[in-house]
Write an enzyme that holds these catalytic residues in place. Structure first.
Site, PDB file in Angstrom:
ATOM      1  CG  ASP A 242     -18.277  46.395 -57.036  1.00 32.72           C
ATOM      2  OD1 ASP A 242     -17.786  47.544 -56.982  1.00 32.72           O
ATOM      3  OD2 ASP A 242     -19.227  46.040 -56.323  1.00 32.72           O
TER       4      ASP A 242
ATOM      5  CG  ASP B 254     -16.807  50.623 -57.772  1.00 27.05           C
ATOM      6  OD1 ASP B 254     -17.563  50.384 -58.725  1.00 27.05           O
ATOM      7  OD2 ASP B 254     -16.997  50.169 -56.619  1.00 27.05           O
TER       8      ASP B 254
ATOM      9  CB  SER C 118     -16.474  47.595 -53.385  1.00 23.85           C
ATOM     10  OG  SER C 118     -17.050  48.751 -53.921  1.00 23.85           O
ATOM     11  CG  HIS C 119     -14.337  51.362 -53.050  1.00 24.88           C
ATOM     12  ND1 HIS C 119     -15.528  50.798 -52.663  1.00 24.88           N
ATOM     13  CD2 HIS C 119     -13.779  51.864 -51.937  1.00 24.88           C
ATOM     14  CE1 HIS C 119     -15.688  50.969 -51.358  1.00 24.88           C
ATOM     15  NE2 HIS C 119     -14.638  51.607 -50.889  1.00 24.88           N
TER      16      HIS C 119
ATOM     17  CE  LYS D 220     -22.165  51.617 -54.138  1.00 29.57           C
ATOM     18  NZ  LYS D 220     -22.309  51.567 -52.680  1.00 29.57           N
TER      19      LYS D 220
ATOM     20  CG  ASP E 237     -21.025  49.108 -56.552  1.00 31.58           C
ATOM     21  OD1 ASP E 237     -19.872  49.552 -56.731  1.00 31.58           O
ATOM     22  OD2 ASP E 237     -21.381  48.535 -55.504  1.00 31.58           O
ATOM     23  NE  ARG E 238     -18.043  53.156 -53.686  1.00 35.50           N
ATOM     24  CZ  ARG E 238     -17.383  53.593 -52.629  1.00 35.50           C
ATOM     25  NH1 ARG E 238     -16.378  54.431 -52.792  1.00 35.50           N
ATOM     26  NH2 ARG E 238     -17.708  53.209 -51.418  1.00 35.50           N
TER      27      ARG E 238
HETATM   28  C1  G1P Z   1     -18.663  53.336 -47.899  1.00 34.57           C
HETATM   29  C2  G1P Z   1     -19.521  54.508 -48.294  1.00 34.57           C
HETATM   30  C3  G1P Z   1     -20.974  54.106 -48.285  1.00 34.57           C
HETATM   31  C4  G1P Z   1     -21.163  52.900 -49.200  1.00 34.57           C
HETATM   32  C5  G1P Z   1     -20.207  51.787 -48.803  1.00 34.57           C
HETATM   33  C6  G1P Z   1     -20.270  50.620 -49.770  1.00 34.57           C
HETATM   34  O1  G1P Z   1     -19.001  52.906 -46.596  1.00 34.57           O
HETATM   35  O2  G1P Z   1     -19.312  55.610 -47.463  1.00 34.57           O
HETATM   36  O3  G1P Z   1     -21.752  55.183 -48.721  1.00 34.57           O
HETATM   37  O4  G1P Z   1     -22.481  52.437 -49.133  1.00 34.57           O
HETATM   38  O5  G1P Z   1     -18.880  52.272 -48.778  1.00 34.57           O
HETATM   39  O6  G1P Z   1     -19.915  50.992 -51.065  1.00 34.57           O
HETATM   40  P1  G1P Z   1     -18.199  53.371 -45.284  1.00 34.57           P
HETATM   41  O7  G1P Z   1     -16.766  52.983 -45.496  1.00 34.57           O
HETATM   42  O8  G1P Z   1     -18.351  54.851 -45.193  1.00 34.57           O
HETATM   43  O9  G1P Z   1     -18.876  52.637 -44.153  1.00 34.57           O
HETATM   44 ZN    ZN Z   2     -18.325  48.983 -55.627  1.00 37.25          ZN
END
Ligand code: G1P
Ligand code: ZN
Length: 541
Positions: free
Chosen positions: A277, A275, A111-112, A374, A279-280
């Protein structure tokens, strides 16, 4: 085909979304293989099935994809649809799984989180509905990792992923697909591309920062080719294995180049980032930042202006730490509004059951039932379509929204890489004191209620406990505290701060200023600074 002997290993914990580790951990002999075989075993095998495969372009993704293809062939899959170059954004993968009625899909991404040999990698299994595996499946994968003894891999040369088309791998078909086309077509079916073309044609200026991650090719195709935005509208448009050293998390801290441009003189009308991948999303107007919670509320209030949602929304949902701004919209528009634990998977059940069309999280995640993840570029197109119909600037839309619904000032403070014991002890103490907080005063604010959030899924009845501490103050203010479930180093404490101003007065403050009393009261209650020795959070969004 060879059966390779292997041994149990420490894999994905139940309830977490995929397995995320340092890239070098994944590159150890048998590590990726173990996890993928455990996944195939846990979902009842993949013989005769179709799967989707792709990822965000980060280091090791293409090598991992080739290994997974050989394993899928050895495990008897009928077909794997893989994005060209092993590229697929997460929402595009979700769409392909649904559009091609696949059994599920494997997404290669952290992801990010930053990418590269010394950064992070991840593997995640999505179900046939296109959404992340539910806890029952992640628990089964985890269980399997505890007693796995072998994995299957085809003895074949590596499949070629550079050219679109079909090839045979053992008895399996490898279908290398254009990663962008089907997704861009779906976007065209949801939004008024003629109106958007006219808007760009009339001189509307946008900046899209893809942060050297996967949305680059998608954004160039959609904004520059299909909608006629000037070439160069999308920056950092080429996905790079290390994201060019960027931390591809679209928030004011990490997307600082975009922030500087949007807050500077001669800012474009609209700015967005996504981000690793895809989705954000983060969206901005000239000189104004849109908080994700406000973004969700604005999209809910205006969705009927967008062709794909013109008959109205079924309902809306937000994660518990997300501000209640969308609740106010739902109340006025007579929509059901659900409050779920953090994480996208809880929205999937509500969407599959036809209860909600729109949902979002404060962590820069917004989406709808067009897929089961997302979707960053979808959110950008929602905003663009709304701007085109309303002929107002982002700032005007926000002012108008706050004047109508009031404003939920909001900010999240993250304390990263805390010693795990220390963070757990701090929240453990808070747990024992919750009952005594009610009615007490802190820095002049009185506590209305304090509890630990647990959720009963209205669709399948499953219960998720321990989903974060909520302390509500008088007048609709609150603080939420929880530990991150996605960090890879120590513990990350997230503190979510919110204060409601009914308007029309009090709408114009800087959020940190408006939230100062809540920040003080939180310190008095939890003692974060005192217990961690940290003078301030690492990241403020
Ligand atoms: C974080 C974000 C949450 C999101 C997740 C995956 O998780 O806060 O909203 O769904 O990344 O992208 P966290 O690290 O808070 O558990
Ligand atoms: Zn992501």
């Amino acid at each position: 085909m060879t059966r390779h002997a292997t041994t149990p290993f420490e894999g994905q914990k139940p309830g977490t979304s995929g397995l995320r580790k340092k890239t070098r951990v994944f590159m150890q002999p048998r590590y990726l293989e173990n996890f993928v075989q455990a996944t195939f075993d846990a979902i009842g095998g993949i013989a005769g099935q179709t799967l989707v495969l792709g990822g965000d372009g980060r280091f090791f993704g293409d090598a991992a994809a080739r290994t997974i293809l050989k394993m899928a062939a050895a495990n008897g899959a009928r077909r794997v649809i893989v994005g060209q170059g092993a590229w697929l954004s997460t929402p595009a993968a979700s769409h392909l799984i649904r559009a091609r009625s696949a059994m599920g899909g494997i997404i290669l991404s952290a992801s990010h989180n930053p990418g590269g040999p010394d950064e992070d990698f991840g593997v995640k299994y999505n179900m046939g509905n296109g959404g992340p595996a539910p806890e029952s499946v992640t628990a089964a994968i985890y269980a399997r990792t505890q007693y796995i003894t072998e994995y299957l891999c085809l003895d074949a040369s590596d499949p070629d992923l550079t050219t679109v088309g079909e090839a045979q791998l053992g008895t399996m078909v490898v279908e290398v697909a254009d990663p962008v086309e089907a997704y861009a077509d779906m976007m065209e079916s949801l939004f008024d591309f003629n109106a958007l073309r006219a808007m760009f044609n009339a001189g509307f200026r946008m900046r899209m920062d893809s942060m050297c991650a996967i949305t680059g090719p998608y954004a160039v195709e959609i904004f520059e080719r299909r909608l006629g935005a000037p070439a160069g509208t999308v920056t950092h448009a080429t996905p790079l294995p290390d994201f060019g050293g960027m931390h591809p998390d679209p928030n004011p801290t990490w997307a600082h180049e975009l922030m500087a441009e949007m807050m500077g003189a001669d800012a474009p009308d609209f700015g967005a980032a996504s981000d690793g991948d895809g989705d954000r999303n983060m969206v901005l107007g000239a000189g104004i930042y849109v908080s994700p919670s406000d973004s969700l509320a604005v999209l809910a209030a205006n969705a009927h202006l967008v062709p794909g949602y013109k008959s109205g929304l079924k309902g809306v949902a937000r994660s518990m730490p997300t501000s209640a701004a969308v609740d106010r919209v739902a109340a006025e528009m007579g929509l059901d509004c659900y409050e779920t634990p953090t994480g996208w998977k809880f929205f999937g059940n509500l969407m599959d059951a036809g209860r909600v069309s729109l949902c979002g999280e404060e962590s820069f995640g917004t989406g709808s039932d067009h897929v089961r993840e997302k979707d960053g570029l979808w959110a950008v197109l929602m905003w663009l379509n709304i701007l085109a119909v309303r002929q107002m600037s982002v700032a005007e839309i926000l002012q108008d929204h706050w004047a109508r619904f009031g404003r939920n000032y909001y900010s999240r403070h993250d304390y990263e890489a805390l010693p795990i014991d220390q963070a757990e002890a701090m929240l453990g103490d808070l747990r024992t004191r919750l009952d005594g907080l009610k009615g007490a005063q802190f820095e002049g604010l009185s506590v209305e209620s304090a509890d630990e959030f647990s959720y009963t899924d209205p669709v399948d009845g499953s219960i998720s406990t321990g989903q974060g501490f909520r302390i509500l103050f008088e007048g609709g203010s609150r603080v939420v505290l929880r530990l991150s479930g996605t960090g890879t180093e120590g513990a990350t404490l997230r503190v979510y701060l919110e204060r409601y101003a009914p308007g029309p007065d009090g709408l114009e403050h800087d959020p940190q200023e408006a939230l100062a009393p809540i920040i003080k009261a939180t310190e008095a209650i939890v003692g974060i600074r005192e217990r961690t020795g940290r003078a301030e959070p690492n990241v403020i969004t």
